[in-house]
Every structure is written in C-alpha cells, then in structure tokens.
Design a protein around this motif. Structure first.
Motif, PDB file in Angstrom:
ATOM      1  N   PRO A   1       0.708  -1.252   0.152  1.00 51.13           N
ATOM      2  CA  PRO A   1       0.170   0.061  -0.119  1.00 51.13           C
ATOM      3  C   PRO A   1       0.786   1.427   0.071  1.00 51.13           C
ATOM      4  CG  PRO A   1      -0.829  -1.721   1.633  1.00 51.13           C
ATOM      5  CD  PRO A   1       0.175  -2.089   0.991  1.00 51.13           C
ATOM      6  N   VAL A   2       0.452   2.207  -0.937  1.00 56.28           N
ATOM      7  CA  VAL A   2       1.290   3.358  -0.928  1.00 56.28           C
ATOM      8  C   VAL A   2       1.441   4.144   0.281  1.00 56.28           C
ATOM      9  CG1 VAL A   2       0.614   3.808  -3.450  1.00 56.28           C
ATOM     10  CG2 VAL A   2      -0.798   4.416  -1.492  1.00 56.28           C
ATOM     11  N   ASP A   3       0.691   4.122   1.084  1.00 54.87           N
ATOM     12  CA  ASP A   3       0.687   4.808   2.611  1.00 54.87           C
ATOM     13  C   ASP A   3       1.276   3.858   3.531  1.00 54.87           C
ATOM     14  OD1 ASP A   3      -1.386   2.991   2.945  1.00 54.87           O
ATOM     15  OD2 ASP A   3      -2.808   4.488   3.695  1.00 54.87           O
ATOM     16  N   SER A   4       1.949   2.806   3.378  1.00 50.80           N
ATOM     17  CA  SER A   4       2.487   1.830   4.328  1.00 50.80           C
ATOM     18  C   SER A   4       3.356   2.641   5.144  1.00 50.80           C
ATOM     19  CB  SER A   4       3.125   0.732   3.747  1.00 50.80           C
ATOM     20  OG  SER A   4       2.110  -0.087   3.097  1.00 50.80           O
ATOM     21  N   THR A   5       3.677   2.433   6.327  1.00 47.79           N
ATOM     22  CA  THR A   5       4.573   2.762   7.353  1.00 47.79           C
ATOM     23  C   THR A   5       5.406   1.707   8.157  1.00 47.79           C
ATOM     24  OG1 THR A   5       3.255   3.138   9.169  1.00 47.79           O
ATOM     25  CG2 THR A   5       3.480   5.014   7.501  1.00 47.79           C
ATOM     26  N   PHE A   6       4.917   0.359   7.791  1.00 45.31           N
ATOM     27  CA  PHE A   6       5.505  -0.730   8.616  1.00 45.31           C
ATOM     28  C   PHE A   6       5.440  -1.871   7.919  1.00 45.31           C
ATOM     29  CE2 PHE A   6       4.551  -3.824  12.438  1.00 45.31           C
ATOM     30  CZ  PHE A   6       5.657  -4.209  12.270  1.00 45.31           C
ATOM     31  N   LEU A   7       6.701  -2.418   7.456  1.00 43.58           N
ATOM     32  CA  LEU A   7       6.500  -3.655   6.700  1.00 43.58           C
ATOM     33  C   LEU A   7       7.445  -4.647   7.298  1.00 43.58           C
ATOM     34  CD1 LEU A   7       7.860  -2.161   3.138  1.00 43.58           C
ATOM     35  CD2 LEU A   7       5.474  -2.466   4.071  1.00 43.58           C
ATOM     36  N   LEU A   8       7.096  -5.993   7.473  1.00 48.27           N
ATOM     37  CA  LEU A   8       7.794  -7.099   7.934  1.00 48.27           C
ATOM     38  C   LEU A   8       8.318  -7.789   6.759  1.00 48.27           C
ATOM     39  CD1 LEU A   8       8.502  -8.348  10.582  1.00 48.27           C
ATOM     40  CD2 LEU A   8       6.518  -9.855  10.571  1.00 48.27           C
ATOM     41  N   VAL A   9       9.586  -8.035   6.743  1.00 44.23           N
ATOM     42  CA  VAL A   9      10.303  -8.283   5.391  1.00 44.23           C
ATOM     43  C   VAL A   9      11.255  -9.783   5.994  1.00 44.23           C
ATOM     44  CG1 VAL A   9      12.009  -7.868   3.551  1.00 44.23           C
ATOM     45  CG2 VAL A   9      10.413  -5.905   4.899  1.00 44.23           C
ATOM     46  N   ALA A  10      11.013 -10.721   5.038  1.00 44.95           N
ATOM     47  CA  ALA A  10      11.795 -11.927   5.284  1.00 44.95           C
ATOM     48  C   ALA A  10      12.679 -12.027   4.126  1.00 44.95           C
ATOM     49  CB  ALA A  10      10.832 -13.156   5.552  1.00 44.95           C
ATOM     50  N   ASP A  11      13.899 -12.380   4.262  1.00 43.73           N
ATOM     51  CA  ASP A  11      14.919 -12.237   3.263  1.00 43.73           C
ATOM     52  C   ASP A  11      15.254 -13.916   2.890  1.00 43.73           C
ATOM     53  OD1 ASP A  11      16.873 -11.675   1.522  1.00 43.73           O
ATOM     54  OD2 ASP A  11      18.360 -11.761   2.967  1.00 43.73           O
ATOM     55  N   ARG A  12      14.697 -14.588   1.924  1.00 44.85           N
ATOM     56  CA  ARG A  12      15.223 -15.934   1.485  1.00 44.85           C
ATOM     57  C   ARG A  12      14.483 -16.772   2.581  1.00 44.85           C
ATOM     58  NH1 ARG A  12      21.381 -15.407   0.902  1.00 44.85           N
ATOM     59  NH2 ARG A  12      20.774 -13.986   2.994  1.00 44.85           N
ATOM     60  N   LEU A  13      13.418 -16.706   3.298  1.00 46.32           N
ATOM     61  CA  LEU A  13      12.855 -17.510   4.055  1.00 46.32           C
ATOM     62  C   LEU A  13      12.529 -18.857   3.575  1.00 46.32           C
ATOM     63  CD1 LEU A  13      12.215 -17.032   7.239  1.00 46.32           C
ATOM     64  CD2 LEU A  13       9.738 -16.732   6.390  1.00 46.32           C
ATOM     65  N   ALA A  14      12.969 -19.898   4.271  1.00 44.95           N
ATOM     66  CA  ALA A  14      12.748 -21.152   3.399  1.00 44.95           C
ATOM     67  C   ALA A  14      11.758 -22.064   4.065  1.00 44.95           C
ATOM     68  CB  ALA A  14      13.972 -22.059   3.424  1.00 44.95           C
ATOM     69  N   ASP A  15      11.306 -21.784   5.131  1.00 43.09           N
ATOM     70  CA  ASP A  15      10.276 -22.910   5.936  1.00 43.09           C
ATOM     71  C   ASP A  15       8.920 -22.434   5.782  1.00 43.09           C
ATOM     72  OD1 ASP A  15      10.153 -25.261   7.854  1.00 43.09           O
ATOM     73  OD2 ASP A  15       8.898 -23.717   8.513  1.00 43.09           O
ATOM     74  N   PRO A  16       8.156 -23.150   5.371  1.00 42.24           N
ATOM     75  CA  PRO A  16       6.673 -22.658   4.933  1.00 42.24           C
ATOM     76  C   PRO A  16       6.174 -22.402   6.422  1.00 42.24           C
ATOM     77  CG  PRO A  16       6.945 -25.016   4.587  1.00 42.24           C
ATOM     78  CD  PRO A  16       8.210 -24.433   4.743  1.00 42.24           C
ATOM     79  N   GLY A  17       6.274 -23.091   7.483  1.00 45.29           N
ATOM     80  CA  GLY A  17       5.773 -22.943   8.743  1.00 45.29           C
ATOM     81  C   GLY A  17       6.138 -21.639   9.438  1.00 45.29           C
ATOM     82  N   ASN A  18       7.373 -21.205   8.964  1.00 41.18           N
ATOM     83  CA  ASN A  18       7.869 -20.016   9.551  1.00 41.18           C
ATOM     84  C   ASN A  18       7.063 -18.655   8.887  1.00 41.18           C
ATOM     85  OD1 ASN A  18       9.676 -20.979  11.521  1.00 41.18           O
ATOM     86  ND2 ASN A  18      11.261 -21.176  10.155  1.00 41.18           N
ATOM     87  N   ALA A  19       7.193 -19.040   7.498  1.00 40.98           N
ATOM     88  CA  ALA A  19       6.438 -17.937   6.736  1.00 40.98           C
ATOM     89  C   ALA A  19       4.885 -17.797   7.054  1.00 40.98           C
ATOM     90  CB  ALA A  19       6.602 -18.379   5.249  1.00 40.98           C
ATOM     91  N   GLY A  20       4.145 -18.847   7.418  1.00 35.55           N
ATOM     92  CA  GLY A  20       2.768 -18.643   7.678  1.00 35.55           C
ATOM     93  C   GLY A  20       2.691 -18.066   9.058  1.00 35.55           C
ATOM     94  N   THR A  21       3.741 -18.329  10.011  1.00 37.23           N
ATOM     95  CA  THR A  21       3.594 -17.778  11.289  1.00 37.23           C
ATOM     96  C   THR A  21       3.997 -16.194  11.179  1.00 37.23           C
ATOM     97  OG1 THR A  21       4.144 -19.940  12.471  1.00 37.23           O
ATOM     98  CG2 THR A  21       4.610 -17.871  13.885  1.00 37.23           C
ATOM     99  N   LEU A  22       4.869 -16.058  10.327  1.00 39.03           N
ATOM    100  CA  LEU A  22       5.371 -14.651  10.194  1.00 39.03           C
ATOM    101  C   LEU A  22       4.070 -13.734   9.684  1.00 39.03           C
ATOM    102  CD1 LEU A  22       8.660 -13.192   9.018  1.00 39.03           C
ATOM    103  CD2 LEU A  22       6.687 -12.513   7.869  1.00 39.03           C
TER     104      LEU A  22
END
Length: 214
Positions: free
Chosen positions: A69-90
């Motif tokens: 979104p153009v008005d975003s002020t807070f992003l949570l970023v994962a760099d090369r995250l591999a595990d699907p469980g971790n991605a879903g939890t994040l």
C-alpha cells in the motif's frame, strides 16, 4: 491457483473476497457457503489432500496480485525465508501486530504453499504479501536482525517508514545486505539464536508497542 484446506480457512478466504474456483467435500459433508461444490467419492480426499488426516473440505482459490500500500509505514520483511511454517507464522504475526504488508525477497518460500496457508491461519487473505528485493525498499528505514550484533531491539524508535527485516533460517542476513541499522534480541542460555518466526513476532509487537497501535 492454490489449495485451501478446511472450512475455517475457506470461510476466511470468502469473507476476504478471494475468488473460489471450486470446493471439494468428503462424503456427508455440508458447506454452508455460496461456492461451487463437488462431492468426492469415499477415500478420495485422503489421496488428494496434502495432510495425513485431511479436513473434509478442500478448495481451489485464485491467486491475486498484491502490492505494498502506498501509505505503508510498517513492513515485515523476510529475506530468503525457506520454511513454510515459519513463513505462515510470520504472516500471522504481521497482521496481528498491525503491519501494512509482508515482503518476501526472491528465493523465499512460495506464500501459496499449502503449509504456509495453514500456518498463516487466514492472515494470508487479509494482509498483502508481496515479493520485492531489499534494495527496492530504500524508501523505508531497513532494520536488519542479527543474533550477535546491533542495537538492542527496544532501542530504535520505530516511527516513520520502517521495514523490519529477518533473514534465512540457516544463514541469517548477509553482512552486506541492504540494511540501514542492525538490531538484535538479547537472549540467555546456550541457544545461538531465536527461531526466525519467533524473532519476527517479538520485533513486530515492539513496533506495535511503540506506536500504541494495539
């Protein structure tokens, strides 16, 4: 398209406006949703579902394009995250903490992987999940996590446009990653580091605490 398993997740997808192409149900199962339904023969669900003890409902849902979104002020970023469980939890934690979007860098796990969908507990349908490089987020103050260096995670002021970045489970973030400030979560004992999804959760709620958004 991608697969959604279980009536609970399917209901959240429908409520969030995602297009359901078809719903497949086990014998004697009733789905009270306005979607195209197909009754499966006995024992078919066990052969086509991705879990050992599958839910009696499986749906095929169309992917849709997402953007930050153009008005975003807070992003949570994962760099090369591999595990699907971790991605879903994040993704689930990002929504709960009030992030505007989740960013997965190239080479990360597919956000539509069935395990990611399940672990997100429906958050995937409500918060934008996009692919982008760290370099492309230069309009944000990029705070990169490390297990051994950086400022204590409670020290930075998380106001303005910030992107909190966690790294790959095995290798973390590269030392030369496009990061503006390094932060760390101090921990006791002999553990080398926290699980990446747990670390992301701690950081996301620190942003929320400072902003008093929840």
């Amino acid at each position: 398209m991608f697969v959604v398993e279980g009536i609970g997740l399917l209901r959240q997808a429908v409520d969030a406006g995602w297009q359901v192409e078809g719903c497949y149900v086990a014998p004697d199962t009733v789905v009270d949703l306005d979607v195209v339904q197909h009754q499966l023969a006995p024992n078919v669900m066990e052969r086509v579902a991705s879990t050992e003890s599958p839910q009696p409902v499986l749906a095929v849902v169309s992917m849709r394009a997402s953007s930050i979104p153009v008005d975003s002020t807070f992003l949570l970023v994962a760099d090369r995250l591999a595990d699907p469980g971790n991605a879903g939890t994040l993704i689930r934690s990002a929504e709960a903490a009030g992030a505007n979007a989740v960013v997965l860098t190239p080479e990360s796990v597919d956000p539509y992987n069935p395990k990611v969908v399940r672990a997100s507990a429906g958050s995937l349908f409500r918060i934008p999940v996009v692919e982008a490089t760290l370099e492309s987020l230069s309009g944000y103050r990029r705070l990169g996590t490390s297990s051994h260096r950086g400022d204590r995670y409670t020290d930075p002021v998380y106001h303005g446009r910030v992107a909190v970045v966690v790294g790959n489970e095995a290798h973390g973030l590269d030392d030369d990653a496009a990061i503006d400030q390094w932060i760390t979560i101090p921990h006791a004992g002999g553990a080398e580091s926290l699980n990446v999804a747990m670390a992301a959760t701690v950081l996301a709620f620190e942003v929320a605490r400072q902003r008093s958004t929840i």
